[in-house]
Scaffold this motif. Structure first.
Motif, PDB file in Angstrom:
ATOM      1  N   ASP A  32     -46.192 -42.708 -23.240  1.00  0.00           N
ATOM      2  CA  ASP A  32     -44.797 -42.764 -23.676  1.00  0.00           C
ATOM      3  C   ASP A  32     -43.942 -43.445 -22.622  1.00  0.00           C
ATOM      4  N   ASP A  33     -44.268 -43.213 -21.403  1.00  0.00           N
ATOM      5  CA  ASP A  33     -43.591 -43.932 -20.331  1.00  0.00           C
ATOM      6  C   ASP A  33     -44.520 -43.960 -19.118  1.00  0.00           C
ATOM      7  N   SER A  34     -44.110 -44.698 -18.147  1.00  0.00           N
ATOM      8  CA  SER A  34     -44.919 -44.831 -16.940  1.00  0.00           C
ATOM      9  C   SER A  34     -44.405 -43.937 -15.826  1.00  0.00           C
ATOM     10  N   ARG A  35     -43.603 -42.955 -16.193  1.00  0.00           N
ATOM     11  CA  ARG A  35     -43.010 -42.085 -15.175  1.00  0.00           C
ATOM     12  C   ARG A  35     -43.888 -40.848 -15.011  1.00  0.00           C
ATOM     13  N   ARG A  36     -44.972 -41.004 -14.288  1.00  0.00           N
ATOM     14  CA  ARG A  36     -45.887 -39.909 -14.076  1.00  0.00           C
ATOM     15  C   ARG A  36     -46.009 -39.613 -12.588  1.00  0.00           C
ATOM     16  N   GLY A  37     -46.670 -38.519 -12.250  1.00  0.00           N
ATOM     17  CA  GLY A  37     -46.862 -38.166 -10.857  1.00  0.00           C
ATOM     18  C   GLY A  37     -45.561 -37.755 -10.186  1.00  0.00           C
ATOM     19  N   PHE A  38     -45.466 -38.037  -8.883  1.00  0.00           N
ATOM     20  CA  PHE A  38     -44.274 -37.637  -8.131  1.00  0.00           C
ATOM     21  C   PHE A  38     -43.026 -38.362  -8.628  1.00  0.00           C
ATOM     22  N   TYR A  39     -43.220 -39.564  -9.204  1.00  0.00           N
ATOM     23  CA  TYR A  39     -42.061 -40.322  -9.658  1.00  0.00           C
ATOM     24  C   TYR A  39     -41.335 -39.616 -10.803  1.00  0.00           C
ATOM     25  N   ARG A  40     -42.032 -38.748 -11.541  1.00  0.00           N
ATOM     26  CA  ARG A  40     -41.400 -38.041 -12.657  1.00  0.00           C
ATOM     27  C   ARG A  40     -40.238 -37.184 -12.163  1.00  0.00           C
ATOM     28  N   PHE A  41     -40.418 -36.533 -11.011  1.00  0.00           N
ATOM     29  CA  PHE A  41     -39.351 -35.690 -10.471  1.00  0.00           C
ATOM     30  C   PHE A  41     -38.166 -36.540  -9.998  1.00  0.00           C
ATOM     31  N   ILE A  42     -38.455 -37.712  -9.414  1.00  0.00           N
ATOM     32  CA  ILE A  42     -37.374 -38.616  -9.001  1.00  0.00           C
ATOM     33  C   ILE A  42     -36.587 -39.083 -10.214  1.00  0.00           C
ATOM     34  N   ASP A  43     -37.310 -39.431 -11.285  1.00  0.00           N
ATOM     35  CA  ASP A  43     -36.655 -39.909 -12.502  1.00  0.00           C
ATOM     36  C   ASP A  43     -35.758 -38.830 -13.112  1.00  0.00           C
ATOM     37  N   ARG A  44     -36.245 -37.593 -13.179  1.00  0.00           N
ATOM     38  CA  ARG A  44     -35.434 -36.514 -13.750  1.00  0.00           C
ATOM     39  C   ARG A  44     -34.182 -36.259 -12.919  1.00  0.00           C
ATOM     40  N   PHE A  45     -34.349 -36.232 -11.604  1.00  0.00           N
ATOM     41  CA  PHE A  45     -33.203 -35.981 -10.725  1.00  0.00           C
ATOM     42  C   PHE A  45     -32.146 -37.074 -10.888  1.00  0.00           C
ATOM     43  N   GLU A  88     -26.113 -38.957 -15.662  1.00  0.00           N
ATOM     44  CA  GLU A  88     -25.362 -38.364 -16.771  1.00  0.00           C
ATOM     45  C   GLU A  88     -24.105 -37.660 -16.274  1.00  0.00           C
ATOM     46  N   TRP A  89     -24.222 -36.968 -15.144  1.00  0.00           N
ATOM     47  CA  TRP A  89     -23.035 -36.307 -14.573  1.00  0.00           C
ATOM     48  C   TRP A  89     -22.002 -37.342 -14.131  1.00  0.00           C
ATOM     49  N   SER A  90     -22.465 -38.434 -13.532  1.00  0.00           N
ATOM     50  CA  SER A  90     -21.542 -39.483 -13.067  1.00  0.00           C
ATOM     51  C   SER A  90     -20.816 -40.131 -14.239  1.00  0.00           C
ATOM     52  N   MET A  91     -21.508 -40.375 -15.337  1.00  0.00           N
ATOM     53  CA  MET A  91     -20.863 -40.971 -16.501  1.00  0.00           C
ATOM     54  C   MET A  91     -19.839 -40.018 -17.115  1.00  0.00           C
ATOM     55  N   ARG A 126     -30.712 -45.622 -20.420  1.00  0.00           N
ATOM     56  CA  ARG A 126     -32.071 -46.164 -20.542  1.00  0.00           C
ATOM     57  C   ARG A 126     -32.294 -47.313 -19.551  1.00  0.00           C
ATOM     58  N   ALA A 127     -31.339 -48.203 -19.428  1.00  0.00           N
ATOM     59  CA  ALA A 127     -31.507 -49.366 -18.550  1.00  0.00           C
ATOM     60  C   ALA A 127     -31.655 -48.945 -17.090  1.00  0.00           C
ATOM     61  N   ASN A 128     -30.837 -48.011 -16.661  1.00  0.00           N
ATOM     62  CA  ASN A 128     -30.906 -47.596 -15.259  1.00  0.00           C
ATOM     63  C   ASN A 128     -32.168 -46.792 -14.968  1.00  0.00           C
ATOM     64  N   ARG A 129     -32.655 -46.047 -15.960  1.00  0.00           N
ATOM     65  CA  ARG A 129     -33.939 -45.354 -15.771  1.00  0.00           C
ATOM     66  C   ARG A 129     -35.084 -46.369 -15.681  1.00  0.00           C
ATOM     67  N   ASP A 130     -35.043 -47.390 -16.544  1.00  0.00           N
ATOM     68  CA  ASP A 130     -36.098 -48.394 -16.527  1.00  0.00           C
ATOM     69  C   ASP A 130     -36.127 -49.169 -15.207  1.00  0.00           C
ATOM     70  N   ARG A 131     -34.959 -49.427 -14.649  1.00  0.00           N
ATOM     71  CA  ARG A 131     -34.888 -50.255 -13.443  1.00  0.00           C
ATOM     72  C   ARG A 131     -34.932 -49.435 -12.154  1.00  0.00           C
ATOM     73  N   LEU A 132     -34.978 -48.104 -12.276  1.00  0.00           N
ATOM     74  CA  LEU A 132     -34.991 -47.270 -11.070  1.00  0.00           C
ATOM     75  C   LEU A 132     -36.241 -47.532 -10.241  1.00  0.00           C
ATOM     76  N   ARG A 133     -37.401 -47.598 -10.881  1.00  0.00           N
ATOM     77  CA  ARG A 133     -38.640 -47.767 -10.123  1.00  0.00           C
ATOM     78  C   ARG A 133     -38.689 -49.104  -9.381  1.00  0.00           C
ATOM     79  N   PRO A 134     -38.424 -50.251 -10.040  1.00  0.00           N
ATOM     80  CA  PRO A 134     -38.441 -51.496  -9.253  1.00  0.00           C
ATOM     81  C   PRO A 134     -37.383 -51.518  -8.152  1.00  0.00           C
ATOM     82  N   ILE A 135     -36.226 -50.876  -8.390  1.00  0.00           N
ATOM     83  CA  ILE A 135     -35.209 -50.829  -7.343  1.00  0.00           C
ATOM     84  C   ILE A 135     -35.694 -50.005  -6.153  1.00  0.00           C
TER      85      ILE A 135
END
Length: 765
Positions: free
Chosen positions: A214-227, A233-236, A662-671
């Motif tokens: 479903d996505d490539s956000r697995r392992g330790f990166y999953r916790f970074i993505d959720r945080f 969402e709070w900032s918006m 969605r865009a910022n979640r997708d680009r978080l890993r390359p950033i």
């Protein structure tokens, strides 16, 4: 000679000295005291290690995030490909491998891999999330991310190309830095669009049994993505809070800059320093040599880490008489010393304190940048005016008031009064009656004292000038000179005492001029721990307190002048970078608003860079200014990735809020990957030691620390700014302004006879 390679020349001289040493008598020993090529060679070797180690660390970051060895190799290949390609451009531009070009390549290690990481990560995401074959994913993934990669690279070129055309002395060696960095970045773009997709299409393996995640956000990166998602969402939901925080950060630039000291260059440890000694005017060469011998013996005996001391009397570096001398002190390498060069310089000043009652002594490190006058001091000013006596009075008062200054040491001035002189006044009327020309009298005195060449003597292949001059006993006193004779028109000899009057007096050792006005140079060094800019301010305040008359001006000279010029030229480079970046981004996004959203992140990075420098005890210098430019390029790249993907998702029909999330979640890993790869590539510069370490550390800490600390704020601020500007674009006021702009555009197009003009696709055009 100008343009000759220092290292190659030093090698040739060493080889020649080795031949000469064989012919010396057994009691003679030849010892090398100073060689600039040693520091160049050692610092270049250190930067080469940093370059290789930085590339390895950047590749490890890719491996941690993608958890795929093949993908890591694909991304890492971009580093040598871009660096080696940059060598070709350097050769075409006639650049050598020096500290500036190698520093540029070392800093580019974390940047040239960025484009490959972004392209590769997008391809990898297409394989994992969309189930595409590696070949198809390479095509589609590169196509989707191509605009963003192009925009980031072109805007980075807009940052570094202005550096290649800086003016002044700083621009002479900064130009190679800017153009080398630009070459590496341009080649990395080509690599990311050709070599990276090709290798990805052939080497990346699809998931087992073509299983689609479903996505490539697995392992330790999953916790970074959720945080991050929760923070986003709070900032918006609290956009004004983010705007207020950004405003406070930008305002903090002023106090942080004031708290940061400003120098021309870092205090580099070159394992050597020099000491200039000046006795009162009229002191003999023997007296100067005697004092210098005593000082050199004490330094060699009591100062740890000293290997050689060479004392030369009658030489002041920039010229001088018998009362001036210089000591060159050679130290053991940095790794073999417990105390730094700066600490040893402070101890040398303390050791020479007893001699400062009868001599003026200045101690400073050897710098790769040397300027005329000022005995190599870091701070140099010139007081210019019409009357030499008034200049003497003003400078004497100012130097006296600064003697015990807590921010200045080695305060001195170039004016040396009290030089004994013998004035000769000619009785022109009597000389005319006797038929003696003034020229004959002056030539006679000159021949007696200075000597006059009368012929040459040839001995085999050698030729010697024969100079006629009176013996010492006939030119030692005024009476002996007065006994000299001149011939009259009738052929009789007349003694000079019958034609001239001798007056003993004193005068300055030299009279210097600037723009045809007389000047006196004031030189000093900053006290330990004091920034050059602060010390210069205190020196200027001392002259302001004198209430000097009209026509007398204090002007900068040497390093002080170049520090002001560097600030001016870097201000121009910053302005041009902003203008070029806006133009490039406006053309890429076909929008006037999106570039503003992206460029707003640049001032957010500066305070964090200044804070990082303060935290690690670094003072700002010309290399820090390069770091700020580099920081601009990195922060802006992240914002481009966020904005570009948001626009793409909205074009596919996704609502604005969902597209932003969605865009910022997708680009978080390359950033994160590009940022951490950059920081990893700079870690050798930050923690390195040895020759050139201070220069590398000053730019590495500012860039790496500033990027890390501002990362979270910019990741939250960019989507907030985007949404706010989008709200403004939907407002009635903006709609009316857009209509007027559109009408004006149509009118201009019709006037130019361009025919039908396509309608714009958005109000922000």
């Amino acid at each position: 000679q100008s343009g000759v390679n220092t290292v190659a020349l030093a090698d040739a001289i060493r080889a020649r000295l080795a031949e000469i040493e064989k012919t010396l008598p057994p009691t003679f020993e030849m010892r090398l005291v100073r060689d600039d090529s040693e520091f160049i060679r050692a610092s270049l070797h250190a930067i080469q290690e940093h370059l290789i180690l930085g590339g390895i660390l950047a590749a490890i970051i890719v491996l941690i995030f993608l958890r795929n060895f093949r993908s890591t190799i694909i991304a890492a290949v971009a580093i040598p490909a871009s660096i080696i390609g940059a060598f070709g451009v350097m050769s075409a531009l006639d650049f050598t491998l020096n500290q500036m070009t190698m520093l540029a390549l070392t800093l580019m290690v974390g940047i040239v891999i960025d484009d490959a990481i972004v392209v590769l990560e997008n391809i990898y995401r297409f394989v994992e999330e969309k189930g595409m074959s590696p070949f198809q994913a390479a095509i589609e993934g590169t196509r989707e991310i191509g605009l963003a990669v192009m925009a980031t690279t072109m805007s980075l070129l807009a940052v570094f190309l202005p550096v290649g055309f800086l003016g002044g002395i700083v621009g002479r060696f900064m130009s190679s830095f800017g153009l080398t960095a630009a070459a590496a970045i341009a080649i990395s773009l080509i690599v990311s669009f050709t070599l990276t997709p090709m290798l990805a299409a052939r080497w990346i393996k699809p998931p087992p049994d073509h299983q689609v995640h479903d996505d490539s956000r697995r392992g330790f990166y999953r916790f970074i993505d959720r945080f991050y998602t929760r923070l986003l969402e709070w900032s918006m939901a609290h956009r004004l809070v983010i705007v207020g925080a950004c405003a406070m950060v930008i305002v903090s630039i002023v106090p942080l800059f004031r708290a940061s000291g400003v120098n021309f260059t870092p205090n580099e440890d070159e394992s050597r320093f020099q000491m200039t000694v000046r006795l009162p005017v009229g002191s003999s060469l023997a007296a100067t040599q005697s004092l210098m011998d005593r000082i050199s013996r004490e330094i060699r005996r009591d100062l740890p880490g000293v290997t050689d001391v060479q004392a030369i009397a009658g030489f002041g570096g920039g010229g001088g008489g018998s009362n001036i001398g210089v000591l060159f002190v050679r130290l053991t390498p940095i790794a073999d010393r417990e105390e730094s060069q700066q600490e040893l310089i402070v101890r040398a000043r303390q050791m020479t304190q007893p001699y400062r009652q009868s001599a003026i002594i200045s101690v400073q490190g050897s710098s790769g940048l040397s300027f005329a006058g000022g005995r190599g001091a870091a701070i140099q000013y010139a007081l210019v005016g019409p009357d030499l006596d008034r200049l003497d009075e003003y400078t004497a008062k100012a130097v006296g008031s600064l003697t015990d200054s807590p921010t200045l040491v080695d305060v001195d001035r170039s004016y040396q009064p009290g030089l004994p002189e013998l004035r000769i006044d000619i009785d022109r009327a009597r000389a005319a009656d006797l038929g003696i020309r003034v020229q004959d009298i002056s030539q006679t005195v000159n021949a007696l004292i200075a000597g006059q060449e009368v012929t040459t003597y040839n001995a085999a292949s050698d030729q010697y000038d024969v100079v006629l001059k009176a013996q010492d006993s006939f030119r030692r006193t005024p009476d002996s000179i007065a006994a000299a004779t001149v011939r009259t028109a009738s052929g009789e000899l007349v003694q000079l005492r019958n034609l001239v009057t001798f007056t003993e007096g004193s005068g300055p050792a030299s009279i210097d001029r600037l723009n045809r006005q007389r000047q006196i140079t004031i030189s000093a060094n900053p006290a330990p721990g004091i920034a050059q800019a602060q010390a210069q301010t205190d020196l200027e305040a001392a002259f302001d307190a004198l209430d000097m008359g009209p026509g007398y001006n204090l002007v900068t000279s040497g390093q002080s002048r170049e520090l002001g010029r560097a600030a001016y030229y870097f201000a121009i480079a910053f302005a041009l970078s902003f203008i070029f970046m806006y133009m490039v981004l406006a053309a890429q996004f076909e929008s006037f608003i999106h570039p503003v959203t992206i460029l707003l992140t640049l001032p957010l990075a500066v305070p964090f860079g200044l804070l990082a420098s303060l935290m690690f005890g670094q003072q700002l210098n010309i290399y820090s200014a390069l770091g700020v430019l580099l920081l601009f390029g990195i922060v802006k790249k992240n914002a481009i990735l966020q904005i570009d993907h948001t626009i793409g998702l909205r074009a596919k029909g996704l609502p604005r809020y969902d597209a932003i999330i969605r865009a910022n979640r997708d680009r978080l890993r390359p950033i994160l990957m590009t940022t951490l790869a950059l920081v990893a590539g700079m870690m050798p510069l930050v923690i390195g030691s040895g020759p050139g370490a201070e220069t590398n550390r000053s730019i590495g800490i500012l860039v790496a620390g500033g990027q890390l600390m501002c990362l979270l704020l910019t990741l939250l601020a960019v989507p907030v700014f985007y949404s706010l500007f989008d709200d403004a674009a939907q407002s009635p006021a903006w709609g009316r302004a857009s209509k007027r702009l559109e009408q004006a555009r149509l009118s201009v197009a019709r006037a130019l006879g361009r025919g039908r003009v396509p309608a714009s696709h958005g109000a922000d055009r």
